[in-house]
Write a protein that holds these residues in place. Structure first.
Motif, short mmCIF file in Angstrom:
data_model
loop_
_atom_site.label_atom_id
_atom_site.label_comp_id
_atom_site.label_asym_id
_atom_site.label_seq_id
_atom_site.Cartn_x
_atom_site.Cartn_y
_atom_site.Cartn_z
N ASP A 95 37.22 25.38 24.81
CA ASP A 95 37.62 25.83 23.48
C ASP A 95 38.90 25.13 23.03
O ASP A 95 39.28 25.20 21.86
CB ASP A 95 37.84 27.35 23.46
CG ASP A 95 36.53 28.12 23.58
OD1 ASP A 95 35.51 27.61 23.09
OD2 ASP A 95 36.54 29.21 24.18
N ASP A 96 39.57 24.50 23.97
CA ASP A 96 40.78 23.74 23.67
C ASP A 96 40.38 22.36 23.13
O ASP A 96 39.53 21.67 23.72
CB ASP A 96 41.63 23.59 24.93
CG ASP A 96 42.84 22.71 24.73
OD1 ASP A 96 43.82 23.19 24.16
OD2 ASP A 96 42.79 21.52 25.12
N TYR A 97 40.98 21.94 22.03
CA TYR A 97 40.60 20.70 21.35
C TYR A 97 40.68 19.49 22.28
O TYR A 97 39.71 18.72 22.41
CB TYR A 97 41.50 20.50 20.13
CG TYR A 97 41.29 19.18 19.41
CD1 TYR A 97 40.21 18.99 18.56
CD2 TYR A 97 42.20 18.14 19.57
CE1 TYR A 97 40.02 17.78 17.89
CE2 TYR A 97 42.03 16.93 18.90
CZ TYR A 97 40.94 16.76 18.07
OH TYR A 97 40.77 15.57 17.40
N ALA A 98 41.82 19.31 22.94
CA ALA A 98 42.00 18.13 23.79
C ALA A 98 41.02 18.13 24.95
O ALA A 98 40.41 17.09 25.27
CB ALA A 98 43.44 18.08 24.30
N GLN A 99 40.85 19.28 25.59
CA GLN A 99 39.94 19.35 26.73
C GLN A 99 38.49 19.12 26.30
O GLN A 99 37.71 18.47 27.02
CB GLN A 99 40.09 20.70 27.42
CG GLN A 99 41.48 20.90 28.04
CD GLN A 99 41.60 22.22 28.75
OE1 GLN A 99 40.74 22.61 29.53
NE2 GLN A 99 42.71 22.92 28.49
N ALA A 100 38.13 19.64 25.14
CA ALA A 100 36.76 19.42 24.64
C ALA A 100 36.53 17.95 24.33
O ALA A 100 35.43 17.42 24.55
CB ALA A 100 36.51 20.28 23.41
N LYS A 101 37.55 17.26 23.81
CA LYS A 101 37.42 15.82 23.53
C LYS A 101 37.20 15.05 24.83
O LYS A 101 36.37 14.11 24.88
CB LYS A 101 38.66 15.31 22.82
CG LYS A 101 38.73 15.62 21.33
CD LYS A 101 37.73 14.80 20.53
CE LYS A 101 37.97 14.89 19.05
NZ LYS A 101 36.95 14.15 18.25
N VAL A 102 37.93 15.41 25.89
CA VAL A 102 37.74 14.74 27.17
C VAL A 102 36.32 14.97 27.69
O VAL A 102 35.64 14.03 28.15
CB VAL A 102 38.77 15.23 28.21
CG1 VAL A 102 38.44 14.68 29.60
CG2 VAL A 102 40.17 14.82 27.81
N ALA A 103 35.86 16.21 27.61
CA ALA A 103 34.50 16.52 28.05
C ALA A 103 33.48 15.74 27.25
O ALA A 103 32.48 15.24 27.80
CB ALA A 103 34.25 18.02 27.93
N ALA A 104 33.71 15.61 25.94
CA ALA A 104 32.79 14.84 25.09
C ALA A 104 32.76 13.38 25.52
O ALA A 104 31.69 12.75 25.56
CB ALA A 104 33.21 14.96 23.63
N GLU A 105 33.92 12.82 25.83
CA GLU A 105 33.95 11.43 26.30
C GLU A 105 33.15 11.26 27.59
O GLU A 105 32.38 10.30 27.74
CB GLU A 105 35.40 11.00 26.53
CG GLU A 105 36.22 10.83 25.27
CD GLU A 105 37.58 10.19 25.54
OE1 GLU A 105 37.79 9.74 26.70
OE2 GLU A 105 38.42 10.14 24.63
N ARG A 106 33.32 12.18 28.50
CA ARG A 106 32.66 12.05 29.80
C ARG A 106 31.14 12.19 29.70
O ARG A 106 30.39 11.40 30.27
CB ARG A 106 33.25 13.07 30.77
CG ARG A 106 34.68 12.72 31.17
CD ARG A 106 35.33 13.79 32.01
NE ARG A 106 36.67 13.37 32.41
CZ ARG A 106 37.59 14.18 32.91
NH1 ARG A 106 37.32 15.47 33.07
NH2 ARG A 106 38.79 13.73 33.26
N VAL A 107 30.69 13.19 28.97
CA VAL A 107 29.24 13.40 28.88
C VAL A 107 28.58 12.27 28.09
O VAL A 107 27.46 11.86 28.38
CB VAL A 107 28.92 14.79 28.28
CG1 VAL A 107 29.26 14.86 26.80
CG2 VAL A 107 27.46 15.15 28.50
N THR A 108 29.29 11.74 27.10
CA THR A 108 28.73 10.63 26.32
C THR A 108 28.68 9.35 27.15
O THR A 108 27.71 8.59 27.07
CB THR A 108 29.55 10.41 25.04
OG1 THR A 108 29.65 11.64 24.32
CG2 THR A 108 28.88 9.38 24.14
N THR A 109 29.71 9.13 27.95
CA THR A 109 29.71 7.96 28.83
C THR A 109 28.53 8.02 29.81
O THR A 109 27.85 7.01 30.04
CB THR A 109 31.03 7.89 29.61
OG1 THR A 109 32.12 7.75 28.69
CG2 THR A 109 31.04 6.70 30.56
N GLU A 110 28.28 9.20 30.34
CA GLU A 110 27.16 9.36 31.28
C GLU A 110 25.82 9.09 30.60
O GLU A 110 24.92 8.49 31.20
CB GLU A 110 27.18 10.78 31.86
CG GLU A 110 28.36 11.05 32.78
CD GLU A 110 28.42 12.51 33.21
OE1 GLU A 110 27.51 13.28 32.80
OE2 GLU A 110 29.36 12.88 33.93
N ALA A 111 25.69 9.52 29.36
CA ALA A 111 24.40 9.40 28.67
C ALA A 111 24.17 8.03 28.05
O ALA A 111 23.04 7.54 28.02
CB ALA A 111 24.30 10.47 27.58
#
Length: 350
Positions: free
Chosen positions: A121-137
């Motif tokens: 729910d934290d903006y910065a942490q969600a951005k990091v998670a988005a980067e990681r899952v997108t990199t994997e996909a």
């Protein structure tokens, strides 16, 4: 002609990207709820709530040259990847410099440590998670753009435009400042950011880039804003402790002084931009940006309700309190000129 899908496209940056693509004669589709605004002319708009089943049915299976993802919420990012990751030759994720764990390293590059992802729910942490899952996909088809402060006409956050608008509104009256000494501003105009994202997509650029502008002293930005706004009043700078004691907030939001950051975060606006520049990143000059922003602020109303900043009423109450303290302490702060305040460094008004 390239075929681009923008996941969004009715908000500020997304709309700018869409408009520039249309002006280039590109085939552009925007998929969004449309609650941030209408889609630009010349765009194929698909109204869809990305949180609902079948949200991507009308765009799945299409051979996209480029997909641009503007969201960061985990369910939106993941849902789009599941439906579309295999359909794009190139994928751009717009992230943020907020992903970095430290804001105390001037010149930090893209390989600096990132925040941990405990709370999405934290903006910065969600951005990091988005980067990681997108990199994997997406893998080696991925461009990650990490802008910092985005400026320019139409800014819905009301951050960068606060100073030139307030100085224009105040005219010959005083304006309250934080202590500007040794504080930096690093912005990128939304038009320059959009143009680079488009160009990078056309070139199939991949990797991670701090999409940020040059570093400016906050005093330089305020001086330039005062000149553009034709402000002739005094600038009244006060120390952080005084502002905090009087419930003035950092950076953005209600009752804030925009662009003012805690001393501990002094390097937030001092990120390395060398990779961005080497990859064709450009920026327009400060005066041009301020003139365009002021024209937009006048159109929207200098005295309108803002998402960021002090209201003029709140500011005047604080200025009155400062005046009373100056009269009581007789320290002479109010007698100094705008030029001397900004060049020699402001003193406390306490």
């Amino acid at each position: 002609m390239t075929r681009t899908l923008i996941l969004g496209g009715t908000g500020w940056l997304g709309r700018e990207i869409a408009e520039q693509l249309v002006s280039l004669g590109e085939d552009v589709t925007c998929l969004a709820r449309g609650e941030s605004g209408s889609a630009p002319g010349g765009v194929a708009f698909i109204r869809s709530d990305r949180k609902t089943p079948g949200a991507y049915d009308l765009v799945a299976g299409v051979a996209w040259d480029e997909i641009i993802e503007l969201a960061y919420e985990p369910d939106l990012v993941t849902g789009a990847l599941v439906a579309l990751a295999g359909s794009a030759q190139h994928w751009t994720l717009v992230s943020s410099v907020s992903v970095y764990a430290s804001n105390a390293e001037p010149g930090a590059e893209e390989d600096a440590s990132l925040v941990e992802t405990f709370d999405l729910d934290d903006y910065a942490q969600a951005k990091v998670a988005a980067e990681r899952v997108t990199t994997e996909a997406v893998g080696d088809r991925l461009l990650i753009a990490r802008p910092g402060l985005i400026a320019g006409p139409g800014d819905p956050s009301d951050r960068f435009g606060y100073w030139v608008a307030r100085l224009a509104l105040a005219a010959h009256e005083s304006v309250l400042l934080p202590n500007v000494r040794d504080r930096s501003v690093q912005y990128i105009d939304v038009r320059d950011l959009a143009a680079w994202i488009i160009s990078a997509g056309h070139r199939r650029l991949t990797g991670t880039y701090n999409a940020v502008g040059s570093e400016h002293n906050l005093s330089t930005v305020v001086r330039a804003a005062a000149q553009v706004a034709s402000h002739t009043g005094n600038l009244i700078p006060v120390d952080d402790d005084w502002l905090i004691e009087h419930n003035v907030n950092y950076w953005a939001g209600p009752r804030s002084l925009p662009l003012w950051l805690p001393r501990s975060d002094y390097a937030f606006a001092r990120r390395s931009r060398s990779r961005f520049v080497a990859a064709g990143g450009t920026e327009r000059n400060l005066k041009e940006v301020l003139e365009d922003v002021l024209a937009d602020e006048r159109k929207r109303g200098l005295d309108r309700e803002r998402r960021s900043g002090l209201t003029r009423k709140e500011e005047n109450r604080l200025l009155d309190e400062i005046a009373r303290q100056i009269a009581s302490d007789d320290d002479g702060v109010g007698d100094r000129s705008v030029q001397s305040q900004l060049e020699t460094g402001p003193r406390t008004s306490r």
